[in-house]
Design a protein around this motif. Structure first.
Motif, PDB file in Angstrom:
ATOM      1  N   TYR A 117      51.881  28.462  25.822  1.00  0.00           N
ATOM      2  CA  TYR A 117      52.375  28.630  27.188  1.00  0.00           C
ATOM      3  C   TYR A 117      52.623  27.243  27.785  1.00  0.00           C
ATOM      4  CZ  TYR A 117      50.580  33.333  26.384  1.00  0.00           C
ATOM      5  OH  TYR A 117      50.340  34.576  25.848  1.00  0.00           O
ATOM      6  N   MET A 134      50.492  37.339  35.058  1.00  0.00           N
ATOM      7  CA  MET A 134      49.165  36.719  34.929  1.00  0.00           C
ATOM      8  C   MET A 134      49.238  35.218  34.645  1.00  0.00           C
ATOM      9  SD  MET A 134      47.317  38.984  35.962  1.00  0.00           S
ATOM     10  CE  MET A 134      45.873  37.931  35.921  1.00  0.00           C
ATOM     11  N   ARG A 182      46.774  30.020  41.426  1.00  0.00           N
ATOM     12  CA  ARG A 182      47.137  31.371  41.863  1.00  0.00           C
ATOM     13  C   ARG A 182      47.475  31.405  43.353  1.00  0.00           C
ATOM     14  NH1 ARG A 182      49.662  35.225  39.622  1.00  0.00           N
ATOM     15  NH2 ARG A 182      48.451  34.730  37.744  1.00  0.00           N
ATOM     16  N   HIS A 211      53.603  52.494  30.163  1.00  0.00           N
ATOM     17  CA  HIS A 211      52.246  52.424  30.737  1.00  0.00           C
ATOM     18  C   HIS A 211      52.149  51.305  31.790  1.00  0.00           C
ATOM     19  CE1 HIS A 211      50.752  53.898  26.531  1.00  0.00           C
ATOM     20  NE2 HIS A 211      51.088  54.922  27.285  1.00  0.00           N
ATOM     21  N   GLY A 212      52.634  50.136  31.399  1.00  0.00           N
ATOM     22  CA  GLY A 212      52.536  48.991  32.303  1.00  0.00           C
ATOM     23  C   GLY A 212      53.341  49.198  33.566  1.00  0.00           C
ATOM     24  N   VAL A 258      51.599  51.582  36.028  1.00  0.00           N
ATOM     25  CA  VAL A 258      50.487  51.011  36.807  1.00  0.00           C
ATOM     26  C   VAL A 258      51.015  50.090  37.904  1.00  0.00           C
ATOM     27  CG1 VAL A 258      48.485  49.492  36.679  1.00  0.00           C
ATOM     28  CG2 VAL A 258      48.707  51.397  35.092  1.00  0.00           C
ATOM     29  N   GLY A 313      44.095  32.143  35.130  1.00  0.00           N
ATOM     30  CA  GLY A 313      45.056  33.039  35.784  1.00  0.00           C
ATOM     31  C   GLY A 313      44.861  33.135  37.275  1.00  0.00           C
ATOM     32  N   CYS A 314      43.742  32.620  37.775  1.00  0.00           N
ATOM     33  CA  CYS A 314      43.538  32.671  39.224  1.00  0.00           C
ATOM     34  C   CYS A 314      42.593  31.556  39.625  1.00  0.00           C
ATOM     35  CB  CYS A 314      42.989  34.035  39.667  1.00  0.00           C
ATOM     36  SG  CYS A 314      41.235  34.322  39.345  1.00  0.00           S
ATOM     37  N   GLN A 362      38.555  36.051  39.701  1.00  0.00           N
ATOM     38  CA  GLN A 362      38.836  37.483  39.730  1.00  0.00           C
ATOM     39  C   GLN A 362      39.497  38.010  38.460  1.00  0.00           C
ATOM     40  OE1 GLN A 362      38.580  39.870  42.501  1.00  0.00           O
ATOM     41  NE2 GLN A 362      37.025  38.390  43.053  1.00  0.00           N
ATOM     42  N   CYS A 363      40.315  37.191  37.797  1.00  0.00           N
ATOM     43  CA  CYS A 363      41.247  37.763  36.814  1.00  0.00           C
ATOM     44  C   CYS A 363      40.679  37.839  35.398  1.00  0.00           C
ATOM     45  CB  CYS A 363      42.564  37.004  36.817  1.00  0.00           C
ATOM     46  SG  CYS A 363      42.568  35.488  35.842  1.00  0.00           S
ATOM     47  N   PHE A 422      48.794  36.753  27.855  1.00  0.00           N
ATOM     48  CA  PHE A 422      48.111  35.750  28.670  1.00  0.00           C
ATOM     49  C   PHE A 422      46.688  36.168  29.039  1.00  0.00           C
ATOM     50  CE2 PHE A 422      47.203  33.070  32.347  1.00  0.00           C
ATOM     51  CZ  PHE A 422      47.634  31.843  31.885  1.00  0.00           C
ATOM     52  N   THR A 465      45.022  38.260  27.329  1.00  0.00           N
ATOM     53  CA  THR A 465      44.425  38.796  26.105  1.00  0.00           C
ATOM     54  C   THR A 465      43.149  38.073  25.645  1.00  0.00           C
ATOM     55  OG1 THR A 465      46.643  39.487  25.473  1.00  0.00           O
ATOM     56  CG2 THR A 465      44.975  39.472  23.732  1.00  0.00           C
ATOM     57  N   LEU A 505      35.653  46.576  32.069  1.00  0.00           N
ATOM     58  CA  LEU A 505      36.753  45.598  32.093  1.00  0.00           C
ATOM     59  C   LEU A 505      37.268  45.366  33.516  1.00  0.00           C
ATOM     60  CD1 LEU A 505      38.804  46.606  28.919  1.00  0.00           C
ATOM     61  CD2 LEU A 505      37.159  44.737  29.181  1.00  0.00           C
ATOM     62  N   GLU A 506      36.481  45.789  34.478  1.00  0.00           N
ATOM     63  CA  GLU A 506      36.918  45.685  35.869  1.00  0.00           C
ATOM     64  C   GLU A 506      37.158  44.228  36.287  1.00  0.00           C
ATOM     65  OE1 GLU A 506      36.193  45.513  40.238  1.00  0.00           O
ATOM     66  OE2 GLU A 506      34.947  44.643  38.678  1.00  0.00           O
ATOM     67  N   ILE A 532      41.974  41.284  34.764  1.00  0.00           N
ATOM     68  CA  ILE A 532      43.232  41.877  35.224  1.00  0.00           C
ATOM     69  C   ILE A 532      44.301  41.703  34.154  1.00  0.00           C
ATOM     70  CG2 ILE A 532      45.028  41.866  36.993  1.00  0.00           C
ATOM     71  CD1 ILE A 532      43.013  40.712  38.930  1.00  0.00           C
ATOM     72  N   ARG A 550      48.468  42.606  33.802  1.00  0.00           N
ATOM     73  CA  ARG A 550      49.607  43.088  34.582  1.00  0.00           C
ATOM     74  C   ARG A 550      50.615  43.813  33.701  1.00  0.00           C
ATOM     75  NH1 ARG A 550      50.401  44.704  39.771  1.00  0.00           N
ATOM     76  NH2 ARG A 550      51.871  43.432  40.945  1.00  0.00           N
ATOM     77  N   CYS A 551      50.478  43.703  32.378  1.00  0.00           N
ATOM     78  CA  CYS A 551      51.513  44.240  31.482  1.00  0.00           C
ATOM     79  C   CYS A 551      51.242  45.650  30.974  1.00  0.00           C
ATOM     80  CB  CYS A 551      51.667  43.356  30.245  1.00  0.00           C
ATOM     81  SG  CYS A 551      52.324  41.716  30.540  1.00  0.00           S
ATOM     82  N   THR A 552      50.025  45.898  30.515  1.00  0.00           N
ATOM     83  CA  THR A 552      49.790  47.078  29.681  1.00  0.00           C
ATOM     84  C   THR A 552      49.425  48.333  30.451  1.00  0.00           C
ATOM     85  OG1 THR A 552      47.429  46.663  29.480  1.00  0.00           O
ATOM     86  CG2 THR A 552      48.856  45.620  27.832  1.00  0.00           C
ATOM     87  N   GLY A 553      49.082  48.193  31.726  1.00  0.00           N
ATOM     88  CA  GLY A 553      48.589  49.360  32.454  1.00  0.00           C
ATOM     89  C   GLY A 553      47.241  49.830  31.944  1.00  0.00           C
ATOM     90  N   TYR A 554      46.611  49.020  31.091  1.00  0.00           N
ATOM     91  CA  TYR A 554      45.257  49.238  30.564  1.00  0.00           C
ATOM     92  C   TYR A 554      45.147  50.369  29.542  1.00  0.00           C
ATOM     93  CZ  TYR A 554      44.213  46.304  34.617  1.00  0.00           C
ATOM     94  OH  TYR A 554      44.209  45.295  35.540  1.00  0.00           O
TER      95      TYR A 554
END
Lengths: 796, 166
Positions: free
Chosen positions: A26, A202, A287, A682-683, A686, B40-41, B45-46, B103, B105, B131-132, B135, B137-141
């Motif tokens: 990245y 992210m 962020r 899925h993503g 959400v 990421g933050c 939080q993330c 990212f 992951t 996993l709360e 965060i 943003r891609c997979t919707g978990y």
């Protein structure tokens, strides 16, 4: 399927190995010899005059290399960040397009607007020194929302944009709509807000600028979805660097969702500064900066009305929308509430007359541009909420009113009254597949059971159609796009039969390294391991328009097919020569080239080798090499469509909403990799659920301060906030105008989900007489809404 | 002010002179070049920055490097076996498409491994709650949850296998 890793196979992703082992690359991971670090000095005010900047104290701090300002950029003739789309107002006048400098000059217009950059040996030193830059601001009254912007007394964000209006645009046949309303038996009406969201990829944005004084070449490594577009915009309009001296690399990019399409000021700042100080300069947003300065999404305030006859047939739709552009025009901002929103207002319905007015305004907030769905979620949400209200007006079942008004499959291709021509779609079929997934007939019983437990159960439907892969270029140009919207691919066979594909599409999570390789493996019968996909580097790829608007497969994949067609034609010539046969006698199947009616054949690998080591090619007819390039300009948008259904339960005592079932049925045309397509859905779902229940970007209307500037204040959906999903797709309606028969799948989830969830929330609250609630349906808002609707409770 | 920080990272002993305020994540990324751990933050939080310190998951953006002085740290780079064989959790993420942009992951996988250490047979609800603090943003978990369940089963299997062979 001829190839186990070909089209239709759920091939496990090839990019995962590096991501799972921490070997991704990245932008912030790159280190260069002698590299410096940049931190921007940003305005704490939403609107202020900049009277002076004193860098002396900062320059005296340890490790500080330079403090540069807008005045330095002006002296170097650095230009304004250009806007890629021009809209004309109803009266024919062009939109207001005020300058947007990478570092503000005499006035700042939103909290986070950059006024200076501090460059130091380490990030910490730059950060410390940024605190020491003294900026003399004279605060001005701020415009914190779109509704305030059009208040006659509002301050002007830009002096040359009277009334803060960027454009006042319309689409459709107003007279026909007015006539239909005059005849209507029933009218459904709704006022709604599609709230502002922060995309929140992210990976925070980052940019690394380098300059090689010996060659005069610049390199920008950046978190971008479309590096060639950044090269064009920054090179030609901002910094005046010709393409052959400017390389833009977008390496692994940690999500985009639209927010990394645009050319941002920081990219120009680090590239320009790298030459100025003679060292590489890296900037990485924290962020908090992302919240302040990434282009935001949505932010519409709308009124809509549907005219119906006595049987609930839609006669006409009238929509009026106020769209917030923020403080400056981001790269594609003007096109979002117009050509990606109003053109989608027909939805899946055969409403014969539609008229939409869109007024776009400037405010003292972060610029607003495309965010996943970009205009289409706003259109879907408006239509589908209005259709639910219409069902209430008519006393009809919510599925029945939709079914009655669907454009029938046999009406395809269908010309809507708002400019688009849908090529395919079987909307009733989507609904037919969805209903059993949620046991619709059993819903009333489940609702009664919930009620017995003191809970409120609701079910919501959303049907959507979207337009993906903005196209064709001549139409986009006529509508105001300042560039065509094609895509480029190059397919290079190497002498020993392996393949490198160069694509102008960019992958930042979509899995192109896998899916594009599947397409090549399928076509030529080569092992997928022998196919490499290269993207994201302007020095390697001929050109590219990048990835946004769910265009990669439909447009970039089609360019790949076109390049493979050329490779095959060339290979056929070589095969004919090698096999001493006529070219017309060569038959091609799965990468084998056979003389018809014989057992004489060659594999593509044999041909590739001969292409690079020829001794006796007839040179007038056949060049050595097997490397072909193609540009594909689509004939039309693709039209993914579907039906999303959400069932949820609300606890009236706490206002907490729990989704108990969510089914998404989508038509994406042909599917290359089901695993990846389902992951995209899925993503997307959400992100749509996030908008419906959690996310809200709030600016203080008076001060223009961003209230939700961190994950402590902006509620991102987390694993325990959302359910698992039932996802189905069918391949019965392939796209008719691209060679793969594919549509887009990247944005669908986000487009349908918010409307489905909110229709379910309102359904759950219907016993209280509630007919609408604006997003997000947070526990507090739901609780207050129930309370306000219940006289006995409200009186307590 | 600077200080010397020493720790064992992915099996190797390392020692660096750093500013006292250096965060563990900066120590790993900037000083050791282990860029698999992400930021990421800035509010803890993330979870993109999660690593293991003495076997427990820790947000390295909210830990000073000096707090990990003398500790054993494992980052995503150190999770796979020396021969490159993926950890069962890494393999499960790949098999179940539990990542997209990649990212979040590394932090997600490190959290998941610790989650299973604490709860070897997690339910879907356990996984979602566990996993709360991460965060995505891609997979919707959806596929992350599937991957963690499969990873948990595989980790159980990996532990059970030698016993079965006895």
């Amino acid at each position: 399927m001829a190839n186990p890793n070909g089209i239709g196979a759920s091939v496990r992703r090839r990019e995962d190995q590096r991501f799972l082992t921490g070997r991704g690359n990245y932008t912030d991971d790159f280190k260069r010899p002698n590299m410096t670090h940049a931190v921007h000095v940003r305005s704490p005010y939403a609107h202020a005059r900049v009277l002076g900047i004193d860098p002396a104290d900062a320059l005296a701090m340890p490790g500080v290399v330079a403090v540069l300002t807008g005045a330095d950029m002006e002296a170097d003739k650095v230009g304004s960040l250009p806007c890629g789309w021009q809209i004309h107002s109803k009266d024919g006048s062009p939109m207001k397009e005020p300058p947007h400098y990478p570092l503000a000059r005499d006035r700042v217009r939103y909290v986070g607007d950059a006024v200076a950059v501090v460059i130091a040996e380490t990030r910490e030193q730059a950060r410390d020194a940024a605190e020491m830059v003294v900026v003399d601001y004279e605060e001005l009254p701020a415009v914190g929302s779109s509704t305030r912007a059009i208040d006659g007394a509002a301050t002007l964000v830009h002096d040359d944009a009277p009334g803060n209006v960027c454009y006042d645009w319309h689409l459709g046949d107003k007279a026909a709509v007015d006539a239909a309303f005059a005849q209507a038996a029933h009218v459904a009406r709704i006022d709604l807000v599609n709230q502002r969201l922060v995309p929140n990829a992210m990976e925070p944005r980052a940019a690394l600028g380098e300059y090689d004084a010996s060659s005069g070449e610049y390199t920008l490594t950046t978190t971008s979805q479309n590096p060639h577009v950044i090269r064009l915009l920054m090179g030609a309009f901002v910094l005046g660097i010709p393409e052959h001296k400017l390389r833009v690399v977008a390496p692994d990019v940690g999500g985009g969702f639209g927010s990394k399409i645009f050319h941002y000021g920081e990219e120009a700042v680090v590239t320009w500064a790298a030459r100025k100080i003679g060292r590489p300069v890296k900037w990485t947003a924290d962020r908090s900066e992302s919240f302040l300065t990434d282009a935001h999404g949505r932010d519409h305030v709308s009124h809509a009305e549907m005219a119906m006859d006595a049987d609930g047939n839609f006669l006409a739709l009238r929509v009026s929308t106020l769209a917030n552009m923020g403080a400056y025009l981001s790269t594609f901002a003007p096109s979002i509430p117009t050509y990606l929103y109003a053109t989608l207002l027909a939805g899946q319905y055969k409403t014969p007359a539609i008229y939409a007015e869109v007024k776009a305004v400037f405010t003292n907030t972060s610029p607003v541009d495309a965010y996943r769905g970009a205009g289409r979620p706003e259109a879907c949400y408006l239509i589908e909420r209005l259709v639910d209200v219409a069902a209430g007006v008519m006393g009809m079942d919510k599925t029945e009113i939709r079914r009655r008004n669907f454009v029938p499959a046999d009406a395809m291709p269908y010309q809507t009254p708002v400019a688009l021509q849908y090529d395919t779609g079987d909307f009733a079929k989507n609904l037919d597949i969805a209903l059993p997934l949620v046991d619709y007939p059993g819903f009333q019983q489940r609702r009664a059971e919930s009620k017995a437990r003191g809970k409120l159960r609701g079910i919501g439907f959303a049907t959507y159609i979207e337009a993906c892969g903005i196209a064709p270029s001549n139409v986009a140009g006529a509508l105001g796009a300042r560039a065509g919207l094609y895509e480029c691919a190059e397919v290079r066979f190497h002498p020993t039969g392996s393949v490198t594909v160069f694509t102008g599409s960019h992958s930042h999570g979509q899995g192109h390294e896998t899916t594009f390789a599947q397409i090549v493996a399928e076509r030529f019968g080569v092992p997928i391991e022998n196919v490499e996909i290269v993207h994201g580097d302007t020095n390697k790829i001929p050109f590219g328009m990048g990835t946004y608007g769910s265009r990669s497969l439909a447009v970039g994949g089609s360019a790949l097919v076109k390049a493979m067609d050329k490779v095959e034609r060339k290979a056929k010539k070589i095969a004919a020569h090698m096999l001493e046969a006529a070219e017309t006698d060569i038959e091609v199947k799965d990468g084998r080239f056979t003389v018809a009616g014989t057992d004489k054949s060659l594999g593509i690998g044999d041909i590739a080798l001969q292409a690079y080591v020829p001794h006796n090619f007839p040179l007038d007819e056949l060049e050595p090499g097997l490397d072909e390039q193609a540009f594909y300009d689509p004939k039309n948008f693709t039209y993914p469509n579907g039906c999303h259904v959400c069932e949820l339960e609300i606890d009236p005592d706490t206002g907490v909403t729990t989704i108990v079932n969510f089914a998404a049925v989508d038509d994406f045309g042909n599917v290359i990799n089901p695993l990846i397509v389902e992951g995209q859905v899925h993503g997307g779902l959400v992100q749509g659920i996030g908008q419906a229940l959690y996310e809200n970007c709030v600016y203080d209307e008076e001060s223009g301060q961003l209230v939700t500037g961190s994950y402590m204040d902006y509620c991102m959906p987390r694993a325990d906030d959302v359910p698992s999903f039932t996802v189905r797709y069918h391949e019965d309606q392939p796209c008719t105008h691209n060679p793969l028969g594919v549509k887009g799948c990247g944005e669908a989830g986000t487009i349908g989900a918010a409307a489905a969830v909110m229709n379910a929330v309102v359904d759950a609250l219907s016993d209280y007489g509630i007919t609408h609630m604006d997003m997000p349906a947070t526990p507090e808002k739901v609780w207050r809404t129930i309370r306000d609707a219940t006289p006995a409770l409200a009186a307590e | 002010m600077s200080c010397t920080v020493s720790m064992t990272v992915n099996g190797k002993t390392v020692s660096r002179e750093v500013e006292e305020r250096t965060l563990l994540v900066a120590f790993l990324r900037e000083h050791l070049g282990l860029t698999g751990t992400h930021v990421g933050c800035d509010t803890s939080q993330c979870g993109a920055c999660v690593v293991h310190v003495d076997g427990r998951s820790v947000k390295s953006c909210t830990t000073l490097a000096i707090q990990a002085d003398g500790a054993t740290v494992t980052t995503i780079e150190g999770l796979a076996a020396a021969d490159g064989t993926l950890h069962p959790m890494q393999a499960a993420f790949r098999e179940h498409h539990g990542l997209q942009c990649g990212f979040c992951t590394p932090g997600m996988v490190m959290s998941a491994v610790d989650l299973v250490r604490e709860n070897p047979n997690p339910t879907e609800a356990d996984i979602r709650e566990g996993l709360e603090g991460n965060i995505c943003r891609c997979t919707g978990y959806h596929n992350i949850v599937k991957a963690v369940k499969a990873g948990a089963d595989a980790m159980q299997g990996a532990q059970a296998a030698p016993v079965a062979a006895e």
